[in-house]
Write a protein that holds these residues in place. Structure first.
Motif, PDB file in Angstrom:
ATOM      1  N   ALA A 137       0.823  -1.203   0.000  1.00 46.00           N
ATOM      2  CA  ALA A 137       0.000   0.000   0.000  1.00 46.00           C
ATOM      3  C   ALA A 137       0.864   1.263   0.000  1.00 46.00           C
ATOM      4  O   ALA A 137       0.571   2.236  -0.706  1.00 46.00           O
ATOM      5  CB  ALA A 137      -0.939  -0.011   1.198  1.00 46.00           C
ATOM      6  N   VAL A 138       1.936   1.256   0.778  1.00 46.67           N
ATOM      7  CA  VAL A 138       2.817   2.422   0.834  1.00 46.67           C
ATOM      8  C   VAL A 138       3.526   2.613  -0.501  1.00 46.67           C
ATOM      9  O   VAL A 138       3.635   3.744  -1.001  1.00 46.67           O
ATOM     10  CB  VAL A 138       3.843   2.271   1.974  1.00 46.67           C
ATOM     11  CG1 VAL A 138       4.793   3.462   1.993  1.00 46.67           C
ATOM     12  CG2 VAL A 138       3.130   2.147   3.317  1.00 46.67           C
ATOM     13  N   ALA A 139       3.989   1.525  -1.114  1.00 52.24           N
ATOM     14  CA  ALA A 139       4.647   1.615  -2.420  1.00 52.24           C
ATOM     15  C   ALA A 139       3.698   2.173  -3.468  1.00 52.24           C
ATOM     16  O   ALA A 139       4.084   2.989  -4.319  1.00 52.24           O
ATOM     17  CB  ALA A 139       5.170   0.245  -2.846  1.00 52.24           C
ATOM     18  N   ALA A 140       2.444   1.744  -3.410  1.00 50.32           N
ATOM     19  CA  ALA A 140       1.450   2.239  -4.365  1.00 50.32           C
ATOM     20  C   ALA A 140       1.268   3.741  -4.209  1.00 50.32           C
ATOM     21  O   ALA A 140       1.255   4.490  -5.194  1.00 50.32           O
ATOM     22  CB  ALA A 140       0.129   1.514  -4.160  1.00 50.32           C
ATOM     23  N   ALA A 141       1.143   4.188  -2.971  1.00 51.69           N
ATOM     24  CA  ALA A 141       0.931   5.613  -2.727  1.00 51.69           C
ATOM     25  C   ALA A 141       2.162   6.442  -3.092  1.00 51.69           C
ATOM     26  O   ALA A 141       2.059   7.465  -3.784  1.00 51.69           O
ATOM     27  CB  ALA A 141       0.560   5.835  -1.262  1.00 51.69           C
ATOM     28  N   GLU A 142       3.331   5.998  -2.642  1.00 47.76           N
ATOM     29  CA  GLU A 142       4.543   6.769  -2.902  1.00 47.76           C
ATOM     30  C   GLU A 142       4.926   6.750  -4.378  1.00 47.76           C
ATOM     31  O   GLU A 142       5.546   7.695  -4.874  1.00 47.76           O
ATOM     32  CB  GLU A 142       5.692   6.236  -2.043  1.00 47.76           C
ATOM     33  CG  GLU A 142       5.484   6.492  -0.555  1.00 47.76           C
ATOM     34  CD  GLU A 142       6.689   6.121   0.286  1.00 47.76           C
ATOM     35  OE1 GLU A 142       7.648   5.533  -0.264  1.00 47.76           O
ATOM     36  OE2 GLU A 142       6.682   6.433   1.496  1.00 47.76           O
ATOM     37  N   GLY A 143       4.556   5.678  -5.076  1.00 47.63           N
ATOM     38  CA  GLY A 143       4.868   5.589  -6.492  1.00 47.63           C
ATOM     39  C   GLY A 143       3.888   6.329  -7.382  1.00 47.63           C
ATOM     40  O   GLY A 143       4.119   6.466  -8.583  1.00 47.63           O
ATOM     41  N   GLY A 144       2.775   6.802  -6.809  1.00 48.75           N
ATOM     42  CA  GLY A 144       1.825   7.591  -7.582  1.00 48.75           C
ATOM     43  C   GLY A 144       0.639   6.834  -8.128  1.00 48.75           C
ATOM     44  O   GLY A 144      -0.085   7.355  -8.988  1.00 48.75           O
ATOM     45  N   ALA A 145       0.394   5.609  -7.649  1.00 52.27           N
ATOM     46  CA  ALA A 145      -0.749   4.825  -8.133  1.00 52.27           C
ATOM     47  C   ALA A 145      -2.052   5.386  -7.575  1.00 52.27           C
ATOM     48  O   ALA A 145      -2.076   6.146  -6.605  1.00 52.27           O
ATOM     49  CB  ALA A 145      -0.590   3.361  -7.744  1.00 52.27           C
ATOM     50  N   ASP A 146      -3.137   4.979  -8.207  1.00 53.29           N
ATOM     51  CA  ASP A 146      -4.473   5.394  -7.771  1.00 53.29           C
ATOM     52  C   ASP A 146      -5.113   4.384  -6.837  1.00 53.29           C
ATOM     53  O   ASP A 146      -6.043   4.714  -6.106  1.00 53.29           O
ATOM     54  CB  ASP A 146      -5.381   5.579  -8.992  1.00 53.29           C
ATOM     55  CG  ASP A 146      -4.828   6.626  -9.939  1.00 53.29           C
ATOM     56  OD1 ASP A 146      -5.016   7.821  -9.669  1.00 53.29           O
ATOM     57  OD2 ASP A 146      -4.200   6.242 -10.953  1.00 53.29           O
ATOM     58  N   GLY A 147      -4.654   3.133  -6.908  1.00 52.15           N
ATOM     59  CA  GLY A 147      -5.274   2.100  -6.098  1.00 52.15           C
ATOM     60  C   GLY A 147      -4.356   0.932  -5.868  1.00 52.15           C
ATOM     61  O   GLY A 147      -3.237   0.858  -6.399  1.00 52.15           O
ATOM     62  N   CYS A 148      -4.837   0.003  -5.061  1.00 52.23           N
ATOM     63  CA  CYS A 148      -4.034  -1.119  -4.609  1.00 52.23           C
ATOM     64  C   CYS A 148      -4.913  -2.358  -4.505  1.00 52.23           C
ATOM     65  O   CYS A 148      -6.026  -2.291  -3.971  1.00 52.23           O
ATOM     66  CB  CYS A 148      -3.455  -0.757  -3.250  1.00 52.23           C
ATOM     67  SG  CYS A 148      -2.072  -1.758  -2.725  1.00 52.23           S
ATOM     68  N   MET A 149      -4.438  -3.480  -5.010  1.00 56.84           N
ATOM     69  CA  MET A 149      -5.196  -4.734  -4.989  1.00 56.84           C
ATOM     70  C   MET A 149      -4.387  -5.836  -4.338  1.00 56.84           C
ATOM     71  O   MET A 149      -3.179  -5.949  -4.556  1.00 56.84           O
ATOM     72  CB  MET A 149      -5.548  -5.175  -6.417  1.00 56.84           C
ATOM     73  CG  MET A 149      -6.116  -6.580  -6.513  1.00 56.84           C
ATOM     74  SD  MET A 149      -6.518  -7.105  -8.205  1.00 56.84           S
ATOM     75  CE  MET A 149      -8.184  -6.468  -8.340  1.00 56.84           C
ATOM     76  N   LEU A 150      -5.068  -6.653  -3.531  1.00 57.38           N
ATOM     77  CA  LEU A 150      -4.476  -7.902  -3.053  1.00 57.38           C
ATOM     78  C   LEU A 150      -5.102  -9.051  -3.817  1.00 57.38           C
ATOM     79  O   LEU A 150      -6.336  -9.187  -3.856  1.00 57.38           O
ATOM     80  CB  LEU A 150      -4.715  -8.086  -1.555  1.00 57.38           C
ATOM     81  CG  LEU A 150      -3.650  -7.561  -0.609  1.00 57.38           C
ATOM     82  CD1 LEU A 150      -4.002  -7.918   0.824  1.00 57.38           C
ATOM     83  CD2 LEU A 150      -2.258  -8.107  -0.955  1.00 57.38           C
TER      84      LEU A 150
END
Length: 236
Positions: free
Chosen positions: A137-150
């Motif tokens: 989740a942190v990588a998604a946010a810091e990398g600029g993604a809009d969302g995160c899936m498991l």
């Protein structure tokens, strides 16, 4: 809760849409959990789908090669889709995950500035040393993604809930909300998982096997199965 239905060909679009899928997710099930489809398949599905139906494209269970995956993301984004989804298969650390997400975001948005990027990880990723759900989740946010899936790597037998229970999944979803990310759960989810999904309330729930008679590779999307899921997940 939006229902994401994975489709592998243009011929599955009408059934998924008739059943009420909110998002069509293009993947190649023969190339892994998040296997990438050929460009012509992606374009044919985007053309067949209603203009107001978002289309998502998986670009693979990615090795830790940000340059390679940036090219894949650029190609996917050029097909007129609304989402690009990358599986952080090869990322082992937060820094590696962030580098991958950043590269994918930059490349995809260079051709489609409004495209949404989803960073996906694996509930059973510990078996290969893959990035943890917390770091995902942190990588998604810091990398600029809009969302995160498991999701899950294993696609035979066990579902997402076999690898992570309600408590850790709840923490993951809460972390996504804190970071301003759309949240998604997938991984051999079925009709019987609907009550727990309703409790957890991800923004998006993803399905393939459950709407294909249990056969994600050889089966075909069935509209009635999609309708049943809609009724179970959004009873109001």
């Amino acid at each position: 809760m939006q229902i994401l239905v994975s489709v592998v060909s243009q011929g599955e679009v009408a059934e998924a849409v008739a059943g009420g899928a909110d998002i069509l997710d293009v993947k190649n099930t023969r190339e892994g959990s998040l296997g990438a489809a050929q460009p012509e398949v992606i374009r044919s599905i985007r053309t067949a789908a209603p203009p107001d139906c978002p289309v998502s494209v998986a670009i693979g269970d990615a090795p830790q090669l940000p340059g390679t995956m940036a090219l894949a993301a650029l190609g996917a984004a050029s097909c007129g889709v609304q989402y690009v989804k990358v599986g952080l298969f090869g990322a082992r650390t937060l820094a590696e995950g962030t580098d991958m997400v950043r590269a994918v975001c930059r490349a995809a948005r260079s051709v489609a500035p409004r495209i949404r990027i989803m960073a996906a990880g694996y509930a059973d990723g510990a078996s290969i040393g893959s990035i943890s759900p917390d770091d995902l989740a942190v990588a998604a946010a810091e990398g600029g993604a809009d969302g995160c899936m498991l999701d899950t790597l294993a696609k035979v037998g066990d579902s997402l809930f076999s690898f992570m229970g309600p408590e850790p999944l709840g923490r993951f979803l809460a972390r996504c909300r804190e970071l301003g990310l759309a949240s998604a759960l997938a991984g051999r989810l079925g009709m019987a998982d609907a009550p727990l999904l309703c409790e957890l309330k991800p923004d998006i729930a993803g399905f393939r096997s459950a709407v294909c008679g249990g056969d994600r590779t050889g089966g075909r999307v069935d509209a009635e199965s999609v309708r049943r899921l809609r009724a179970l997940l959004n009873p109001a």
